[in-house]
Design a protein around this motif. Sequence first.
Motif, mmCIF file in Angstrom:
data_model
loop_
_atom_site.group_PDB
_atom_site.id
_atom_site.type_symbol
_atom_site.label_atom_id
_atom_site.label_comp_id
_atom_site.label_asym_id
_atom_site.label_seq_id
_atom_site.Cartn_x
_atom_site.Cartn_y
_atom_site.Cartn_z
ATOM 1 N N GLU A 352 45.282 -26.607 22.401
ATOM 2 C CA GLU A 352 46.311 -26.141 23.507
ATOM 3 C C GLU A 352 47.309 -26.044 22.638
ATOM 4 O O GLU A 352 48.352 -24.946 22.815
ATOM 5 N N VAL A 353 47.754 -26.944 21.735
ATOM 6 C CA VAL A 353 49.139 -26.980 21.230
ATOM 7 C C VAL A 353 49.365 -25.704 20.426
ATOM 8 O O VAL A 353 50.311 -24.941 20.452
ATOM 9 N N GLN A 354 48.251 -25.088 19.868
ATOM 10 C CA GLN A 354 48.392 -23.943 19.130
ATOM 11 C C GLN A 354 48.374 -22.593 20.192
ATOM 12 O O GLN A 354 48.961 -21.619 19.841
ATOM 13 N N THR A 355 47.440 -22.839 21.221
ATOM 14 C CA THR A 355 47.233 -21.442 21.990
ATOM 15 C C THR A 355 48.278 -21.536 23.104
ATOM 16 O O THR A 355 48.711 -20.667 23.377
ATOM 17 N N GLY A 356 48.643 -22.719 23.702
ATOM 18 C CA GLY A 356 49.550 -22.793 24.566
ATOM 19 C C GLY A 356 51.083 -22.277 24.492
ATOM 20 O O GLY A 356 51.193 -21.667 23.689
ATOM 21 N N CYS A 357 51.886 -22.687 25.454
ATOM 22 C CA CYS A 357 53.187 -22.245 25.544
ATOM 23 C C CYS A 357 53.265 -20.638 25.787
ATOM 24 O O CYS A 357 52.890 -20.031 25.056
ATOM 25 N N ILE B 335 38.214 -10.237 11.920
ATOM 26 C CA ILE B 335 38.285 -11.741 12.182
ATOM 27 C C ILE B 335 39.127 -12.029 13.558
ATOM 28 O O ILE B 335 40.027 -11.626 13.881
ATOM 29 N N PRO B 336 38.168 -12.216 14.606
ATOM 30 C CA PRO B 336 38.878 -12.452 15.976
ATOM 31 C C PRO B 336 39.625 -13.803 16.184
ATOM 32 O O PRO B 336 39.568 -14.579 15.206
ATOM 33 N N GLN B 337 40.409 -13.339 16.938
ATOM 34 C CA GLN B 337 41.608 -14.373 17.262
ATOM 35 C C GLN B 337 40.961 -15.749 17.818
ATOM 36 O O GLN B 337 41.482 -16.595 17.304
ATOM 37 N N GLY B 402 37.710 -26.833 12.030
ATOM 38 C CA GLY B 402 38.299 -25.278 12.138
ATOM 39 C C GLY B 402 38.474 -24.680 11.045
ATOM 40 O O GLY B 402 37.829 -23.405 10.955
ATOM 41 N N GLY B 403 38.878 -25.118 10.087
ATOM 42 C CA GLY B 403 39.053 -24.308 8.901
ATOM 43 C C GLY B 403 37.894 -23.821 8.116
ATOM 44 O O GLY B 403 37.731 -22.811 7.599
ATOM 45 N N ASN B 404 36.752 -24.584 8.298
ATOM 46 C CA ASN B 404 35.549 -24.005 7.448
ATOM 47 C C ASN B 404 34.769 -23.242 8.536
ATOM 48 O O ASN B 404 34.236 -22.312 8.225
ATOM 49 N N GLN B 405 35.088 -23.380 9.864
ATOM 50 C CA GLN B 405 34.470 -22.239 10.516
ATOM 51 C C GLN B 405 35.169 -21.114 10.483
ATOM 52 O O GLN B 405 34.656 -19.809 10.233
ATOM 53 N N GLN B 406 36.612 -21.168 10.143
ATOM 54 C CA GLN B 406 37.151 -19.747 9.680
ATOM 55 C C GLN B 406 36.745 -19.313 8.470
ATOM 56 O O GLN B 406 36.692 -17.873 8.200
ATOM 57 N N ALA B 423 42.418 -8.892 10.683
ATOM 58 C CA ALA B 423 42.710 -10.078 10.858
ATOM 59 C C ALA B 423 43.656 -10.615 12.166
ATOM 60 O O ALA B 423 44.913 -10.205 11.854
ATOM 61 N N ALA B 424 43.055 -11.177 12.989
ATOM 62 C CA ALA B 424 43.722 -11.523 14.335
ATOM 63 C C ALA B 424 43.872 -12.954 14.347
ATOM 64 O O ALA B 424 43.107 -13.729 14.279
ATOM 65 N N GLN B 425 45.273 -13.306 14.113
ATOM 66 C CA GLN B 425 45.400 -14.783 14.081
ATOM 67 C C GLN B 425 44.348 -15.682 13.036
ATOM 68 O O GLN B 425 43.994 -16.706 13.264
ATOM 69 N N PRO B 426 44.402 -15.142 11.888
ATOM 70 C CA PRO B 426 43.337 -15.607 11.055
ATOM 71 C C PRO B 426 43.434 -17.062 10.598
ATOM 72 O O PRO B 426 42.534 -17.861 10.227
ATOM 73 N N THR B 427 44.872 -17.545 10.633
ATOM 74 C CA THR B 427 45.063 -19.079 10.350
ATOM 75 C C THR B 427 45.251 -19.840 11.515
ATOM 76 O O THR B 427 45.941 -21.082 11.386
ATOM 77 N N ARG B 428 45.067 -19.578 12.700
ATOM 78 C CA ARG B 428 45.439 -20.156 13.871
ATOM 79 C C ARG B 428 44.717 -21.546 13.884
ATOM 80 O O ARG B 428 43.656 -21.808 13.773
#
Lengths: 357, 506
Positions: A352-357, B335-337, B402-406, B423-428
């Motif tokens: 949420e923190v990263q996607t939200g707002c 790399i999808p969002q 999450g990091g390893n998934q990415q 690369a869409a939001q590759p480091t989200r």
Amino acid sequence: MNKIMKELVTPFVAIIIAILIGACVMLLTGHNPLAAYGALFSGAFGSTVNLSNTMANAIPLILSGLGVAIAFKAGLFNIGAEGQYWIGSMAAVWIGYSVQGLPPILHISLAVLVSMLAAGLWAGIIPGLAKALVGAHEVITTMMMSYIAIFLSHYMLENGPMMQRGFVPQSPVILPSAMLGKIVDRTQLSWGLVIALVVCVIVYWLLYKTTLGYRLRAVGLNARAAKYAGINVSFNLVLALFISGMLAGLAGAVQMLGVQHRLYDSFSSGYGFTAIVVAILANNNPFGVILASIFFAALSTGGQSMQLVSGVPAHLTDVISGIIIFLIASKNVISIVQKRWRRRHTLAPVKEVQTGC
Amino acid sequence: MRTCLEVREITKSFPGVLANDHVNLTVREGEIHAILGENGAGKSTLVKIIYGLYKPDSGSIRLYDQELNFASPRQAIEAGIGMVHQHFMLIPALTVAENVVLGGEPGRIHYRRKENVEIVRQLAKQYHMELDPDAKVGDLTVGLQQRVEILKVFYRKAKLLILDEPTAMLTPQEVEELILVMERLRSQGVPIVFISHKLDEVQRISDHVTVMRAGKTVNTVETKSTTPQELANLMVGREVVLHVSKLPQKLGEPVLELVDIVVSSGRNEKVKKVSFEVHRGEIFGLAGIDGNGQFELVEAITGLLPCKTGRIRLLGKDITSSSVQHRTNAGIAYIPQDRQLDGLVMDFELTENFVLRDFSKAPFARLGQMQVKPIEEYATRLSEDFDVRPRRIHALAQNLSGGNQQKVILAREVSRNPELLIAAQPTRGLDVGAIQFIHNKLLELRSDGKAILLVSLELDEILALSDRIGVFYAGRLMGIFPSGQVTREQLGLLMTGVDLGSGGRL
């Protein structure tokens, strides 16, 4: 090995609990559960004849159960296996009595192929295309198609084109060249068992070793990712229902050619519905389907002898299967709730923190 | 003016993230108070705490004289806090009146329809909102549905209205109407908290602005006495740019050419006539605030969404109407969002996820049969090259961090030796180490002469990596700038739709 054990825990625990609850019901109604279960067990497995009949009962369950499982794997709930079973039965019997002069191997193959094709199209064309093109839910469409199939059989047999001459609503007997041989004489156990086991291996191979199975499972587990990977989701949905229907149709064909040899007028074979239960208990594992099918077949053959010997109504076995389904379903509910809870309290907020707002 | 809501020193952390860090907020009676901040600044977390969806680790909240300590939104509603979520919670098949009273219907067992309609009619009149109580909600426009949500809040006697990104789903006209409604509510003394990342709206509507950045409230200013420039500065901050060492660029031929692309999704045109090129050896950064159409554009390039008009060319060949499969084979990697929703099959093993794009090709498949050995070897190699942990190729994707998934996705896409990587939001949502790793990989590809289209909501990332920067706003490109010729503040303004006039456009 460890993985297999893990998969077996849930169904095993569910069965134990269901049997215990069944025992409580027997105690409450004044029966001796040990005697009753003993009778059930020996009725199902106690002699060559009993064992053969149990296995014979398991054959259509294995085949249609595999069909339901393969649809589940693609994320589809094929609730209409019963109707596909009827379509397969009709096609097999019709080929069985009307095509003459073929050697047994060809005659049987022809009947089996035609019935699989018919049932596959029955499931694939209307429910499959409706799902793929307009998103109609397969639970509704396969169910409705199931009724249509059953009433079609009524029409065929009650003064219809497949009715045998006379007054009994049943089809003619199939020709000897179309009959599957028996493994054990004077029982219902035909070589259909071998067909079922081989098909089980094929389904396993198909699901886990082929690109087709990979596609089906990817679509079932995450249709969006599948689409992103370039998989044609709609086509694979249709295909999954087609294969699912083929297997239910094969169940009907094997039952007709191996056991009944003719089509009787009836409302339900019951196999198509039990197949759903089988697939659920087996967690859609092809080999699990075999075990689950034998279990339910044993309940139904053993139930009758339980009633004869100990006076406990055979319907108690229905109670037991109901409880099993309930337990497995509630286990799923529990794990979903657990996941949600965990997500709410740990994982999701991060997202949420990263996607939200 | 009395103080209506007072938030003091609220802190909330989630594993690995400090979402709210000693946040303060004061809302007075009869004011419209905007909370402004970038994605991930902690705005949503804050309002969710106020609304009782999350429990804060420390800090206090007061509503008038009442100390609030909610365990659930129900208690927040009872205390008088009303919230309209970005995504409406309405039942389309029911009427306006039925939706408004849902959960608090007049009467006990017997539902009094007429009374209900009358109550809602009065309520709508009281707040000057034109709404037919008997209309079916499913037939209403999004703007009207939002009014139903607002009425719902007042039916529950809210003393404070919170609007979470209220304009995100609205058309410009509907935004105007919403602003009218908000101003009327203000004149009746209802305090409104509204969350936004659009500078122009905040500037127009609000009386005070509280700016949030990285979980902290940076400042609260009076809207009248501030400028968009100042707000943008506050919002983006002046922290050190993530340091990446970038070699000089070797610009080559264009790999991706977009000509007048229009993409619709749902009822709106999300991308409106966008044209640009991405060259060999270049990272083209697409900046913009979420929901401005940049991800629809990406899906159009990858073939997941159709283009309404316009042409897409890859290495000179038209691929506008090619299938996803075809584009993949032609050299587009993506790399999808949302890695869990689009990038991975979470219940598949890593081996199966590594070949998601190429499972049907040799050597991974022969005559329709999956080849276990080559797939396992490939998975092992990629796991090692990209340092995927744990190093168990038969682990399920869902059991990885999450990091390893990415890294799995990155490994899969990069190892296909693509011409173009999107690369869409590759480091989200990744930690610093993983971010560094992925940034370095992108730069490696760049020096290998690949074309890279980087779409990110993080300005830092865009600024650190891009050779050229395109700014997306409301489905349009506000301009394309060579990096170094545009400041963070200028980008911040462009992202919120403020045109910089003549300067900088290429």
